[in-house]
Design a protein around this motif. Structure first.
Motif, PDB file in Angstrom:
ATOM      1  N   ILE A 286      17.777  48.931 -19.905  1.00  0.00           N
ATOM      2  CA  ILE A 286      19.033  49.619 -19.615  1.00  0.00           C
ATOM      3  C   ILE A 286      19.006  50.994 -20.274  1.00  0.00           C
ATOM      4  N   TYR A 362      17.813  49.840 -15.105  1.00  0.00           N
ATOM      5  CA  TYR A 362      19.213  50.006 -14.727  1.00  0.00           C
ATOM      6  C   TYR A 362      19.850  51.137 -15.536  1.00  0.00           C
ATOM      7  N   HIS A 364      23.543  52.762 -16.957  1.00  0.00           N
ATOM      8  CA  HIS A 364      24.882  52.296 -17.306  1.00  0.00           C
ATOM      9  C   HIS A 364      25.629  53.354 -18.102  1.00  0.00           C
ATOM     10  N   ASP A 388      16.565  50.136 -10.224  1.00  0.00           N
ATOM     11  CA  ASP A 388      16.959  48.866  -9.621  1.00  0.00           C
ATOM     12  C   ASP A 388      18.471  48.769  -9.424  1.00  0.00           C
ATOM     13  N   GLY A 389      19.218  49.531 -10.204  1.00  0.00           N
ATOM     14  CA  GLY A 389      20.663  49.471 -10.033  1.00  0.00           C
ATOM     15  C   GLY A 389      21.397  50.204 -11.132  1.00  0.00           C
ATOM     16  N   ALA A 390      22.734  50.159 -11.059  1.00  0.00           N
ATOM     17  CA  ALA A 390      23.567  50.838 -12.045  1.00  0.00           C
ATOM     18  C   ALA A 390      24.932  50.180 -12.080  1.00  0.00           C
ATOM     19  N   VAL A 524      24.692  42.886 -10.461  1.00  0.00           N
ATOM     20  CA  VAL A 524      23.746  44.008 -10.502  1.00  0.00           C
ATOM     21  C   VAL A 524      22.373  43.581 -10.993  1.00  0.00           C
ATOM     22  N   THR A 525      22.313  42.722 -12.036  1.00  0.00           N
ATOM     23  CA  THR A 525      21.010  42.405 -12.649  1.00  0.00           C
ATOM     24  C   THR A 525      20.447  41.054 -12.228  1.00  0.00           C
TER      25      THR A 525
END
Length: 553
Positions: A286, A362, A364, A388-390, A524-525
């Motif tokens: 993260i 990710y 954040h 991969d995402g946020a 998200v994860t």
């Protein structure tokens, strides 16, 4: 005596009536419940602003030589207008008590006391009187200066120069007290919030902790928010006690602003520490952006470490020592630059690793951290070997990426909780919506967590004259249906709501907390083997208070 005569001669009944209307409207509810002191200050300021507006309109009317009522017609018009305004004001005071209590009930707060409005009225009268006297004093000073200038120059030139002289005098009189007070506050914020250098507590001795003797990050330069983040999260034993399975000690890396001279130097230091701790061998990585002071919300980070069994590394780099509103004003670009350097440095290294042998990455951030991390997560990092995402919580209203997504929401979906396409790329969560609805996720998962009552998210600078989008729709969770748009007044109400946003109960305003982070993080994860029962157990395990995490044993 001259000043006292000026107080009486300058008084205008029509302007006072407009001031009372401004006061009446200021009693309507906004996004955050207001106590008697806050309501009294707002009412006094709005009343003074209404009076000033009336005086300006009167001067324009006179300058245009427009007709006005006189004699009996003027007396009847004044009496009728006074009766109407007093009736509206009386009704507003009566109704506003119910409005405030309705909003408090929606947020689970105690109801206002019966003496609430007596204190409001007293404070409004006192504050308006003070502001009226100050305004009269400034006006009298202008007349004195103008009279002196009339002797040496034409009236029009004297009027302009008189305004400039009075403005300059006001600046000189206030700068020796106002500016030093601001800087003293900033200095105090720096000293008390950070405990740098000689005030730092002893450094940890465990090599696995950032700031230890084995670390490349100096403990005494890290600052108090960073030290709290490094030390106060759950360890392997706490996670194992919750999950019943063997866990790892989560990795937390924090670089304070004093740890490096430049944004790039601090970002490089963060990467070096991640490499020292073998953070790129973890399942999850993260990159978090802190708020203005450097604070990271334990209510967000603690649950994430529990749900991934500690197989996670989190890194953050500080960019400011100031409270978020001050950082927003004085260090906006600093935060954007630091987040950009941090994300770029870590993402560039992460891309060099084999896709099957690197952590899922990710992004954040909360509040200003959400703004800066969105800014740092540009199009190239979303497309070219993207993250991969946020998860972005409480994104401030100026955030460009947030505004872009909001304005591309599906037609008919609400502004406070939009739907974007089929939900496979972007979703929204709130206190009552967990972000689980939508088509199956794609390869990248972007989530916004925002409360409809959060003025930091939904403040609209154009509300000075235009109704915000969300006020044209049914009210969201925690928002009063009695809220009404009034030009000028709504702008001041929302500005005050921003200042009070973190005083709301957990789950409302800008008070984000652990229970509302948990399901969005799950979405998200996608923690392996995680079930809905696990989500409910983790929610029960975590504290429910604002700014509390889950490391309660």
């Amino acid at each position: 005596m001259r000043f006292l005569r000026a107080l009486g001669s300058a008084f205008s009944v029509p302007s006072l009536l407009l001031a009372l209307l401004f006061l009446a409207v200021s009693l309507t509810p906004s996004l955050v419940p207001r106590g008697p002191i806050v309501q009294g200050v707002l009412g006094g300021v709005m009343m003074a602003l209404g009076y000033l507006t009336g005086r300006i309109l009167e001067l324009i009317w006179q300058a245009a030589d427009l007709p006005h009522l006189t004699g009996r017609a003027a007396a009847i018009g004044t009496a009728f207008s006074t009766a109407v305004v007093l009736a509206v004001l009386g009704w507003s005071f009566f109704a506003s008590f119910q409005w405030q209590n309705d909003l408090r009930m929606r947020m689970g707060m105690e109801l206002a006391e019966q003496s609430h409005w007596l204190r409001v009225i007293l404070l409004v009268i006192v504050l308006f009187a003070v502001l009226y006297i100050l305004g009269t004093a400034v006006g009298l000073l202008f007349k004195l200066v103008r009279a002196g200038l009339y002797r040496v120059m034409p009236p029009r030139r004297a009027n302009v120069l008189g305004v400039l002289i009075v403005a300059l005098a006001f600046f000189i009189l206030t700068r020796d007290s106002l500016v030093p007070s601001v800087w003293a506050f900033l200095d105090e914020s720096y000293e008390t919030a950070q405990d740098l250098f000689g005030d730092a507590p002893p450094a940890p001795t465990e090599p696995r902790l950032a700031g230890s003797p084995a670390s490349v990050i100096r403990w005494d330069e890290m600052g108090q928010p960073g030290r709290d983040f490094v030390l106060k999260g759950p360890d392997a034993a706490a996670i194992t006690a919750f999950t019943g399975e063997d866990a790892l000690d989560p990795i937390r890396v924090y670089v304070g602003r004093a740890n490096g001279e430049t944004a790039r130097a601090r970002a490089q230091l963060a990467l070096e520490e991640l490499l020292r701790l073998d953070a790129f061998d973890r399942e999850i990585l993260i990159v978090a952006s802190p708020t203005g002071t450097g604070w990271l919300d334990p209510g967000s980070h603690d649950p994430l470490e529990y749900m991934h069994g500690g197989d996670i590394a989190t890194v953050a780099v500080q960019y400011s020592y100031l409270q978020s509103p001050l950082a927003l004003i004085f260090e906006t670009q600093t935060g954007l630059d630091q987040a950009s350097e941090t994300v770029k440095t870590i993402h560039d290294y992460w891309k060099t690793l084999p896709p099957d042998d690197r952590p899922r990455l990710y992004i954040h951030g909360l509040s200003l951290g959400a703004w800066s991390s969105m800014y740092a997560t540009n199009l190239f990092r979303l497309v070219n070997d993207g993250i991969d995402g946020a998860l972005w919580a409480g994104p401030p209203f100026p955030s460009a990426f947030w505004n872009y997504v909001q304005n591309n929401r599906n037609e008919g979906s609400p502004w406070v909780l939009p739907e974007v396409e089929d939900g496979s790329l972007v979703r929204y969560a709130s206190h009552v919506t967990d972000g689980s609805e939508g088509a199956p996720w794609g390869s990248m998962r972007l989530m916004f967590l925002q409360y409809p009552s959060d003025a930091i998210v939904f403040y609209d600078p154009f509300s000075l004259w235009r109704r915000p989008v969300w006020m044209r729709e049914p009210p969201g969770d925690g928002v009063s249906p009695n809220m009404r748009f009034v030009p000028i007044v709504t702008q001041f109400q929302l500005a005050l709501d921003m200042a009070l946003a973190t005083t709301a109960p957990a789950g409302y305003g800008h008070a984000y907390y652990s229970q509302d982070y948990i399901e969005p993080w799950v979405q998200v994860t996608a923690p392996e083997g995680w079930t809905q029962d696990d989500t409910e157990r983790l929610k029960a395990h975590c504290d429910t208070g604002f700014q509390n995490g889950c490391n309660n044993g």
